[in-house]
Design a protein around this motif. Structure first.
Motif, short mmCIF file in Angstrom:
data_model
loop_
_atom_site.label_atom_id
_atom_site.label_comp_id
_atom_site.label_asym_id
_atom_site.label_seq_id
_atom_site.Cartn_x
_atom_site.Cartn_y
_atom_site.Cartn_z
N ARG A 81 -26.51 50.45 -12.37
CA ARG A 81 -25.52 50.17 -13.42
C ARG A 81 -26.09 49.14 -14.41
NH1 ARG A 81 -19.99 50.79 -14.16
NH2 ARG A 81 -19.54 50.07 -16.29
N LYS A 82 -26.75 48.09 -13.92
CA LYS A 82 -27.35 47.09 -14.79
C LYS A 82 -28.42 47.71 -15.69
CE LYS A 82 -28.56 43.22 -12.83
NZ LYS A 82 -29.12 42.31 -11.78
N ARG A 83 -29.24 48.60 -15.12
CA ARG A 83 -30.30 49.23 -15.91
C ARG A 83 -29.69 50.10 -17.02
NH1 ARG A 83 -32.86 51.06 -11.99
NH2 ARG A 83 -34.53 49.50 -11.87
N ALA A 84 -28.64 50.85 -16.69
CA ALA A 84 -28.00 51.69 -17.70
C ALA A 84 -27.38 50.83 -18.82
CB ALA A 84 -26.93 52.57 -17.05
N THR A 85 -26.83 49.69 -18.45
CA THR A 85 -26.23 48.81 -19.46
C THR A 85 -27.30 48.26 -20.41
OG1 THR A 85 -24.48 48.18 -17.92
CG2 THR A 85 -24.89 46.71 -19.79
N VAL A 86 -28.42 47.84 -19.86
CA VAL A 86 -29.48 47.27 -20.70
C VAL A 86 -30.05 48.34 -21.64
CG1 VAL A 86 -31.76 46.21 -20.67
CG2 VAL A 86 -30.04 45.50 -19.01
N ILE A 87 -30.23 49.56 -21.13
CA ILE A 87 -30.73 50.65 -21.98
C ILE A 87 -29.74 50.96 -23.10
CG2 ILE A 87 -31.33 53.10 -22.02
CD1 ILE A 87 -32.46 52.75 -19.21
N ARG A 88 -28.43 50.93 -22.77
CA ARG A 88 -27.41 51.18 -23.80
C ARG A 88 -27.44 50.11 -24.88
NH1 ARG A 88 -22.54 49.05 -24.22
NH2 ARG A 88 -22.54 48.31 -22.06
N LEU A 89 -27.61 48.86 -24.47
CA LEU A 89 -27.70 47.79 -25.46
C LEU A 89 -28.92 47.96 -26.36
CD1 LEU A 89 -26.70 44.72 -23.23
CD2 LEU A 89 -25.30 45.87 -24.96
N ARG A 90 -30.04 48.42 -25.78
CA ARG A 90 -31.22 48.67 -26.61
C ARG A 90 -30.97 49.82 -27.59
NH1 ARG A 90 -35.92 51.64 -25.38
NH2 ARG A 90 -34.36 53.17 -24.76
N ASP A 91 -30.33 50.90 -27.10
CA ASP A 91 -30.05 52.05 -27.96
C ASP A 91 -29.08 51.68 -29.09
OD1 ASP A 91 -31.72 53.54 -26.38
OD2 ASP A 91 -30.10 54.45 -25.19
N GLU A 92 -28.17 50.75 -28.81
CA GLU A 92 -27.25 50.27 -29.85
C GLU A 92 -27.88 49.22 -30.75
OE1 GLU A 92 -23.97 48.82 -27.62
OE2 GLU A 92 -23.19 50.82 -27.08
N ARG A 93 -29.17 48.92 -30.50
CA ARG A 93 -29.93 47.95 -31.30
C ARG A 93 -29.34 46.55 -31.24
NH1 ARG A 93 -31.51 51.46 -36.75
NH2 ARG A 93 -32.43 53.24 -35.63
N ARG A 94 -28.72 46.23 -30.11
CA ARG A 94 -28.18 44.89 -29.92
C ARG A 94 -29.20 43.98 -29.21
NH1 ARG A 94 -22.34 46.10 -27.36
NH2 ARG A 94 -22.17 43.81 -27.49
N ILE A 95 -30.18 44.59 -28.57
CA ILE A 95 -31.30 43.83 -28.00
C ILE A 95 -32.60 44.53 -28.38
CG2 ILE A 95 -29.96 42.94 -26.05
CD1 ILE A 95 -31.35 45.02 -24.28
N ASP A 96 -33.70 43.79 -28.33
CA ASP A 96 -34.99 44.34 -28.72
C ASP A 96 -35.67 45.02 -27.53
OD1 ASP A 96 -37.05 44.38 -30.96
OD2 ASP A 96 -38.24 43.57 -29.32
N ASP A 97 -36.67 45.87 -27.82
CA ASP A 97 -37.42 46.53 -26.76
C ASP A 97 -38.12 45.52 -25.85
OD1 ASP A 97 -37.00 49.33 -27.26
OD2 ASP A 97 -38.16 49.07 -29.10
N VAL A 98 -38.54 44.40 -26.41
CA VAL A 98 -39.19 43.37 -25.61
C VAL A 98 -38.24 42.85 -24.53
CG1 VAL A 98 -40.25 41.09 -25.66
CG2 VAL A 98 -40.71 42.72 -27.50
N VAL A 99 -37.00 42.62 -24.90
CA VAL A 99 -36.00 42.16 -23.93
C VAL A 99 -35.78 43.22 -22.85
CG1 VAL A 99 -33.61 41.41 -23.65
CG2 VAL A 99 -34.90 40.73 -25.69
N LEU A 100 -35.70 44.49 -23.28
CA LEU A 100 -35.51 45.58 -22.32
C LEU A 100 -36.66 45.61 -21.31
CD1 LEU A 100 -34.31 48.26 -21.27
CD2 LEU A 100 -35.61 49.43 -23.04
N ARG A 101 -37.89 45.52 -21.79
CA ARG A 101 -39.02 45.61 -20.87
C ARG A 101 -39.05 44.46 -19.88
NH1 ARG A 101 -41.65 47.82 -25.54
NH2 ARG A 101 -42.33 45.75 -26.21
#
Length: 558
Positions: free
Chosen positions: A518-538
């Motif tokens: 669930r946490k991983r899906a949330t972080v990916i959604r935030l990246r797709d919504e451009r609310r966080i950067d790819d660096v944060v996701l990685r």
């Protein structure tokens, strides 16, 4: 007229440009051929390893077969396997990793047998091959070169059956394969030197070469290990630690070869010493990176070697000029039988002789006959043998062709194929029928080490918590976790309590994994919504991946 002159001038210009463009086309062709080979090697390793897991066929046999099939591709006829690539790059990597993963304690316990198999057996095998090879028609020098090439077993090939054998058996086989290369290379060096006219054959000279090879190799490996251990103690960065680790086998090989000692033995000694010093000089993150990167590199290099050996079959056949193919195949069969027979005599002979003694005078202990039979059948030949054969010089000091070089390469390649394919197919069923004892020592010692470590940690917990000014609630929570883990490691715990603890651990793991998803899906959604950067996701994904691996592969972290 003007059009004709123009076309003629263009044609002359193209003809003048053609020679200049030819080198460029050749370079491009070599580049494309190299890329094709890399793709084919990777594909062969991927497909053959997956197929071996489903069919229970030995992966080396499938890899060799794929190499033979690849040899029928016309473009790959130009591919040659330089011996320097194996002796200077492949072998140091493979032997160092095998040395790191070999039990030094087991080597000490079986040192006498390993020494005999690594020296006397190699010399006896070389002699047993050289005599009939000379009777076959080879000069004595070429016959001894052939014997030296097929005499040593291959430590990396033995690893393919490591999971099938008890720890003692696989340790003895690995140690033999790690050390016997030095003996074989000395025999090879003397035979080649005498044949080309650069060496004199005398007992003092040969004895000096053996002494220099072994003592120099051991000294070079020890000096290298001590130097790099001191360097690693001063390095904090995990990546730089791994760069230092990568340099260890090549430094040992270079130092030994610089004094004309055994580079192979130097790498082995350096690996064994670092296996003891590594836990105290390394960092946790660097050790995890080393295990991941080296296991992948060794897997790819080992698989590539088997494919390239199969590819070398075509080169050996095309170079065969001294004998008809049928005669050469007969020599391959003869040498293959000889190397197996000599090994069988060395391994099985003592056990059979002991059985002739009265029962009261038979010595106690030692491996049984089934274990010895498996050991006799596990004498694979591999990369070192092929490297030795390909290293035979083309000419002698007089300028004449080295006698029977093509036959030496062909026979060595054939013996490698026979041992890897035939013995590789026969060994698994032989192991299953041998009834070897279960290797429970490792699991028993692991539980003992875990239990002792937790007990001593619990003793130190109150004082450590006080020194760190830890909140009592935090210390109490950690103490409870330790005691629950300790309960599962007791020799004879209460069955009901153990089942209850294990059930709670399974529920805990399942819940953590579900929440991680669930946490991983949330972080990916935030990246797709451009609310966080790819660096944060990685960065977050790396942390969650580490936690998931820890939960799903707990035995590797305990």
């Amino acid at each position: 007229m003007s059009g004709g002159r123009t076309r003629g001038a263009a044609r002359e210009a193209s003809e003048r440009a053609a020679p200049r463009d030819a080198p460029g086309r050749r370079r491009r062709r070599c580049l494309l051929l190299g890329l094709v080979l890399v793709v084919l090697l990777g594909t062969a390793i991927l497909v053959c390893t997956a197929l071996a897991g489903r069919t229970r066929l030995p992966a080396p046999a499938l890899l060799l077969g794929s190499g033979v099939l690849m040899g029928f591709v016309p473009a790959l006829h130009e591919v040659q396997l330089p011996p320097e690539l194996m002796l200077l790059i492949f072998l140091p990597l493979l032997l160092y990793w095998e040395s790191l993963s070999t039990s030094l304690r087991e080597i000490r316990k079986n040192l006498t047998g390993i020494a005999v198999m690594s020296t006397l057996l190699v010399i006896a095998t070389a002699a047993a091959v050289a005599v009939p090879a000379h009777l076959w028609g080879l000069p004595w020098g070429a016959a001894w070169v052939l014997g030296a090439a097929v005499a040593p077993t291959d430590a990396t090939a033995v690893s393919t059956v490591a999971r099938l054998l008890p720890r003692r058996d696989i340790t003895v086989l690995r140690a033999e394969g790690l050390v016997n290369d030095g003996t074989a290379l000395v025999v090879y060096g003397v035979a080649v030197g005498v044949t080309v006219g650069e060496e004199s054959l005398s007992a003092p000279h040969v004895g000096w070469l053996f002494l220099l090879s072994y003592c120099g190799g051991v000294a070079a490996g020890a000096v290298t290990a001590l130097f790099w251990a001191a360097v690693r103690r001063r390095i904090e960065n995990a990546l730089l630690q791994n760069v230092a680790i990568l340099l260890i086998p090549f430094t040992a090989f270079l130092l030994a070869e610089g004094v004309e000692a055994s580079g192979v033995l130097a790498v082995v000694v350096a690996g064994l010493i670092m296996s003891q010093a590594g836990p105290t000089v390394g960092r946790p993150l660097s050790r995890r990176q080393t295990e991941a990167s080296w296991s992948l590199a060794v897997f790819l290099v080992n698989g590539s070697l088997f494919v390239l050996v199969g590819l070398e079959v075509h080169t050996a056949v095309r170079g065969l000029a001294s004998l008809a193919l049928a005669q050469a195949l007969a020599l391959v069969a003869l040498v293959s039988v000889l190397v197996l027979a000599v090994r069988g005599a060395f391994v099985l002979g003592p056990a059979l002789l002991v059985r002739l003694l009265p029962r009261a005078r038979r010595p106690a202990g030692g491996p049984g006959l089934p274990s010895r039979l498996v050991n006799a059948m596990a004498g694979f030949r591999g990369a070192v043998s092929l490297a030795v054969a390909l290293s035979v010089p083309q000419t002698t000091s007089s300028g004449a062709a080295f006698p029977e070089r093509d036959l030496i390469v062909f026979t060595t390649t054939g013996v490698i194929l026979v041992t890897l394919v035939v013995q590789g197919l026969l060994l698994p069923p032989l192991i299953s029928r041998a009834g070897l004892p279960d290797d429970s020592d490792v699991e028993r010692e692991r539980r003992f080490a875990q239990r002792t470590a937790i007990e001593e940690a619990l003793e130190a917990l109150p004082g450590t918590a006080s020194a760190l000014d830890t909140d009592p609630a935090v210390a109490s929570r950690l103490e409870e976790e330790y005691r629950e883990h300790l309960e599962t490691l007791r020799e004879d715990p209460d069955a009901a309590r153990t089942d209850r603890i294990r059930n709670r651990e399974e529920q805990y793991t399942a819940l953590r994994l579900a929440l991680l998803a669930r946490k991983r899906a949330t972080v990916i959604r935030l990246r797709d919504e451009r609310r966080i950067d790819d660096v944060v996701l990685r960065r977050m994904q790396s942390a969650m991946d580490t936690e998931e691996v820890r939960l799903t592969h707990r035995e590797q972290f305990e």
